[in-house]
Design a protein around this motif. Sequence first.
Motif, PDB file in Angstrom:
ATOM      1  N   ILE A 206      -6.477   0.752  -2.693  1.00  0.00           N
ATOM      2  CA  ILE A 206      -5.850   0.199  -1.485  1.00  0.00           C
ATOM      3  C   ILE A 206      -6.925  -0.288  -0.512  1.00  0.00           C
ATOM      4  O   ILE A 206      -6.843  -1.393   0.021  1.00  0.00           O
ATOM      5  CB  ILE A 206      -4.934   1.252  -0.804  1.00  0.00           C
ATOM      6  N   ALA A 207      -7.949   0.537  -0.317  1.00  0.00           N
ATOM      7  CA  ALA A 207      -9.017   0.159   0.613  1.00  0.00           C
ATOM      8  C   ALA A 207      -9.661  -1.155   0.170  1.00  0.00           C
ATOM      9  O   ALA A 207      -9.890  -2.066   0.969  1.00  0.00           O
ATOM     10  CB  ALA A 207     -10.062   1.276   0.683  1.00  0.00           C
TER      11      ALA A 207
ATOM     12  N   ARG B  51       1.067   4.353  -2.694  1.00  0.00           N
ATOM     13  CA  ARG B  51       0.883   5.754  -2.267  1.00  0.00           C
ATOM     14  C   ARG B  51       2.079   6.608  -2.678  1.00  0.00           C
ATOM     15  O   ARG B  51       1.918   7.758  -3.089  1.00  0.00           O
ATOM     16  CB  ARG B  51       0.738   5.825  -0.741  1.00  0.00           C
TER      17      ARG B  51
ATOM     18  N   THR C 282      -5.881   5.679  -6.135  1.00  0.00           N
ATOM     19  CA  THR C 282      -4.961   4.802  -5.398  1.00  0.00           C
ATOM     20  C   THR C 282      -5.545   4.450  -4.038  1.00  0.00           C
ATOM     21  O   THR C 282      -5.540   3.291  -3.620  1.00  0.00           O
ATOM     22  CB  THR C 282      -3.590   5.495  -5.228  1.00  0.00           C
ATOM     23  N   GLU C 283      -6.066   5.452  -3.345  1.00  0.00           N
ATOM     24  CA  GLU C 283      -6.634   5.202  -2.012  1.00  0.00           C
ATOM     25  C   GLU C 283      -7.816   4.236  -2.096  1.00  0.00           C
ATOM     26  O   GLU C 283      -7.970   3.354  -1.257  1.00  0.00           O
ATOM     27  CB  GLU C 283      -7.069   6.515  -1.341  1.00  0.00           C
ATOM     28  N   ALA C 284      -8.626   4.418  -3.118  1.00  0.00           N
ATOM     29  CA  ALA C 284      -9.802   3.544  -3.272  1.00  0.00           C
ATOM     30  C   ALA C 284      -9.342   2.105  -3.526  1.00  0.00           C
ATOM     31  O   ALA C 284      -9.880   1.146  -2.951  1.00  0.00           O
ATOM     32  CB  ALA C 284     -10.676   4.035  -4.425  1.00  0.00           C
TER      33      ALA C 284
ATOM     34  N   SER D 299       0.831  -1.206   0.000  1.00  0.00           N
ATOM     35  CA  SER D 299       0.000   0.000   0.000  1.00  0.00           C
ATOM     36  C   SER D 299       0.866   1.257   0.000  1.00  0.00           C
ATOM     37  O   SER D 299       0.595   2.222  -0.720  1.00  0.00           O
ATOM     38  CB  SER D 299      -0.919   0.016   1.231  1.00  0.00           C
ATOM     39  N   GLN D 300       1.937   1.207   0.824  1.00  0.00           N
ATOM     40  CA  GLN D 300       2.817   2.366   0.913  1.00  0.00           C
ATOM     41  C   GLN D 300       3.473   2.654  -0.444  1.00  0.00           C
ATOM     42  O   GLN D 300       3.580   3.814  -0.855  1.00  0.00           O
ATOM     43  CB  GLN D 300       3.895   2.118   1.987  1.00  0.00           C
TER      44      GLN D 300
ATOM     45  N   THR E 200      -4.117   9.963  -6.922  1.00  0.00           N
ATOM     46  CA  THR E 200      -4.079   9.760  -5.475  1.00  0.00           C
ATOM     47  C   THR E 200      -5.404   9.198  -4.976  1.00  0.00           C
ATOM     48  O   THR E 200      -5.436   8.245  -4.198  1.00  0.00           O
ATOM     49  CB  THR E 200      -3.790  11.095  -4.755  1.00  0.00           C
ATOM     50  N   GLN E 201      -6.507   9.790  -5.463  1.00  0.00           N
ATOM     51  CA  GLN E 201      -7.828   9.315  -5.025  1.00  0.00           C
ATOM     52  C   GLN E 201      -8.079   7.881  -5.443  1.00  0.00           C
ATOM     53  O   GLN E 201      -8.538   7.047  -4.653  1.00  0.00           O
ATOM     54  CB  GLN E 201      -8.920  10.201  -5.625  1.00  0.00           C
TER      55      GLN E 201
ATOM     56  N   ARG F 144       2.182   9.982  -4.764  1.00  0.00           N
ATOM     57  CA  ARG F 144       2.741  11.189  -4.139  1.00  0.00           C
ATOM     58  C   ARG F 144       3.789  11.838  -5.050  1.00  0.00           C
ATOM     59  O   ARG F 144       3.745  13.041  -5.304  1.00  0.00           O
ATOM     60  CB  ARG F 144       3.367  10.811  -2.789  1.00  0.00           C
TER      61      ARG F 144
ATOM     62  N   GLU G 224      -7.024  -4.151   0.463  1.00  0.00           N
ATOM     63  CA  GLU G 224      -6.684  -4.514   1.841  1.00  0.00           C
ATOM     64  C   GLU G 224      -7.829  -5.276   2.492  1.00  0.00           C
ATOM     65  O   GLU G 224      -7.615  -6.239   3.226  1.00  0.00           O
ATOM     66  CB  GLU G 224      -6.317  -3.273   2.665  1.00  0.00           C
TER      67      GLU G 224
END
Lengths: 473, 467
Positions: B304-305, B285, B300-302, B281-282, B297-298, B289, B308
Amino acid sequence: MTEILKRNKALSVSPLKASQTIGAALAFLGFHRAMPMLHGSQGCTAFGKVFFVRHFREPIPLQTTAMDQVTTVMGSEESVVEGLRTIAEKNNPSLMGVPTTGLAETQGSDVHMAVKLFRDKYPEYDAIPVVPVSTPDYTGCLETGFAKAVEAIIRTVVPTANEAGTQPGRRRHQVNVLVGAFLTPGDLEELKEIIESFGLRPVVIPDLSDSLDGHLGEEDFSPLTIGGAQVSELLTLGDASATLVIGYSMHKAADELANLTGVPDHRFDHLMGLEATDALIDVLHRISGEPVPAKLERQRAQLQDAMLDCHFMLGMARFALAGDPDLLTGFSQMLAGVGAETVAAVSPVNAPSLQRAATESVKIGDLEDLEKLARSTAAEVLIANSHGVESAQRLGIPLLRAGFPQYDTLGGYQKTWIGYRGTRQTLFELANIMLTLEKGEIHPYRSIYAQKPEYREVVNESDAATATGGLHH
Amino acid sequence: MKQKEIAALLDEPACAHNKKSKSGCAKPKPGATAGGCAFDGAQIALLPIADVAHIVHGSIACAGSSWDNRGTRSSGSRLFRIGMTTDLTEQDVIMGRGEKRLFHSIKQAVEEHKPAAVFVYNTCVPALVGDDVEAVCKAAQARWGTPVVPVDAAGFYGTKNLGNRIAGEAMVKYVCGSREPDPLPASANRLGHRIHDITMVGEYNIAGELWHVLPLLDELGLRVLCTLSGDARFREVQTMHRSEANMMVCSKAMINVARKLQDAFGTPWFEGSFYGVRDVSQALRDFARLIGDDDLTQRTEALIAREEAKIDLALEPWRERLRARKVLLYTGGVKSWSVIAALQDLGMQVVATGTKKSTEEDKARIRELMGQDAVMLEDGNPRALIDIVRQHDVDVLIAGGRNMYTALKARIPFLDINQEREFGYAGYTGMVELARQLVLTIESPVWRQVRSPAPWATAATQHVEAC
């Protein structure tokens, strides 16, 4: 406790079962100068003969009472008498066996009476033991027929301790070894060598390692078995210091022998894997009073090392097994010993020994059942006889051949599965099979953006030109 | 290679520890050294470039005992699996025929295998007798029109780590920047978001584990111009200079590549790992970044969630079986800290870790994860490893393949984490495989059987203690 799933369909497809009758014939083939004569129509013998010829790649002595329409309707005892006389006259065998077939049993043929008639009519052949055994093919399987024949041979030929004046332990170094049908000639050779290494003299009953081990003899032709247990040895079994019984299927034969002779016995379900072999070695150590030979200690340590090396491949590996109960139970326990799982198991018949199979359930059935089970449980390797080739192909998984018959490869009869050495070799073979599956392989993923030339149908010529031109030294 | 050039490679300004202790680049000690030489390191770093003819220029020991011996996977060309060496003879050495043999070797490789390029690895003997490998390569390239790249990596130059850098140096010097990337495929535009170009340095696609990660990158619209060097092609290496963000994957083996690409082309880079849920995940991100695209970025976060949550569920049954199990970690090339995090994700307890190849920065991260009292092993000789296993009641030793048989002889469960292994542990899905393999060995019934004495062994003769 293993769950036994009963047969639940009418049609047997890709049968796994071989008949009791030929199982009994096989037991007789483990005696020197013996001749089994199947009591049935001549086809029963012809098929049985081809079955063993292809498996052992050896000439197989096997005769028939050749029941025809007349004898089938009018009574076949006379055929048995004539058949026995003919064999006795022509071949002067040391042992004649008369396993019955489904035909003879359905007819109600009294084979015991037929043998008695033969004795009355031809007393000149009294020195030749004749062993009738009831082995219709509508019950049991190769394993049970083999065991029944051994039991009948013991009952018929071995004298009681009183009759013969035998005494357990008089022959201090002699050990009787009753072996089941699941041991190959190669297994028996290994077993004899292990026993001999303790200074003991094994009398193996029956001894296929001496008759069907595939050796080239001096004689150019023999109508009878060449090699095998000596029939005369059967008279000395009562003097042995102990009897070893290999295979649950041999328990009744063992009971019979113990009753007749009073020789104490030690019983083993099988000899595959470290713990099973340890149990055998420990018993031999105690019977002989000899220390365990350094060679065996070494083989034990080698097996342990192989178990470690192989556990990475065999741990959690999923096996499908098909075989007669003793073989099935032995394999499943050996596999469990290295962390492998028996996820599909099919036996042609039920037997008490299946309760000890290291698997959740055993299906009584055929290779079609095995194939379905293996598919639904995602088995990775199949262990079965040569009939499993097609199933394995359809499943797309590799096959290890074990059991009867093995007709499409050579040397199956000589394979050694048992003891430290045999187990070690088996583990290596199974682990190598697992490696061919390339289990760890991750399916190549082709990125939709990749610049790899082989992903594109046409490589741009001008691209290639830049590739060489752009370099600077 | 000149002493000065070697010194320059060892003096890596991007290494944090370069300002103080040099534990990461310690000199080998005669009589007490394990690990490969510079040639080994160079070959390992570049061999996965699949469509290149890799010619080892030297006598047989170099290629003979190392070819076709690596867990890296290719999705296409298999040329790299073919071992090629000039196999120098005594006559070649005495009479100085090495250069000529090399020249003809390159011709043979080009004509018979039509490689995208030829890499020539120089080794000790020709380096010592003074073969001018660079000149031969230059002449061969001019003659046959196929790129020929010299990799001057004689074993006596130094350690495997130095070899990795030499390899990276050769790529930056001769290959990167010699071609512009392909135009994006037409289908890429239909996805509606911008596509960004990235590279990964020091990722070797062991057992194909990169393929666990690539689908996620595709989904995010990150085009991997090149991985140096897992499942790479020569023409991909040529385009590395156009990357928008570079990830330094394996240790700092090729840190010079990341730094030089930054110096020359201004490409930002970060150090990351694909082992363990947290680190995967890091890494995702960090790409977002460095690229600095809000939409990315958005998304990517979705992603990852979603991933995970999915992997958490898949790992649950394995966590049950691994909870509180004790691990001794002794890694070779793979970063300790990354694996520690992965094991902690599984609920396991890492009692000690090897730090022979770790930098000061690595060690700081290890302390962060394991606490100040973390046991760090500088010298992982087999005896020391076994002693720690016994002292701490360790359940499994995780180490490189060469330690495997040491562990097994001592009857200790073992997991191979090095480059020869058969299983891929990277990415979210790789964690499930890692857990499975750990359970497989820890719970195996063989341990009981190899630890217990034979039934006939008396107490006096028991030499195997249950552990």
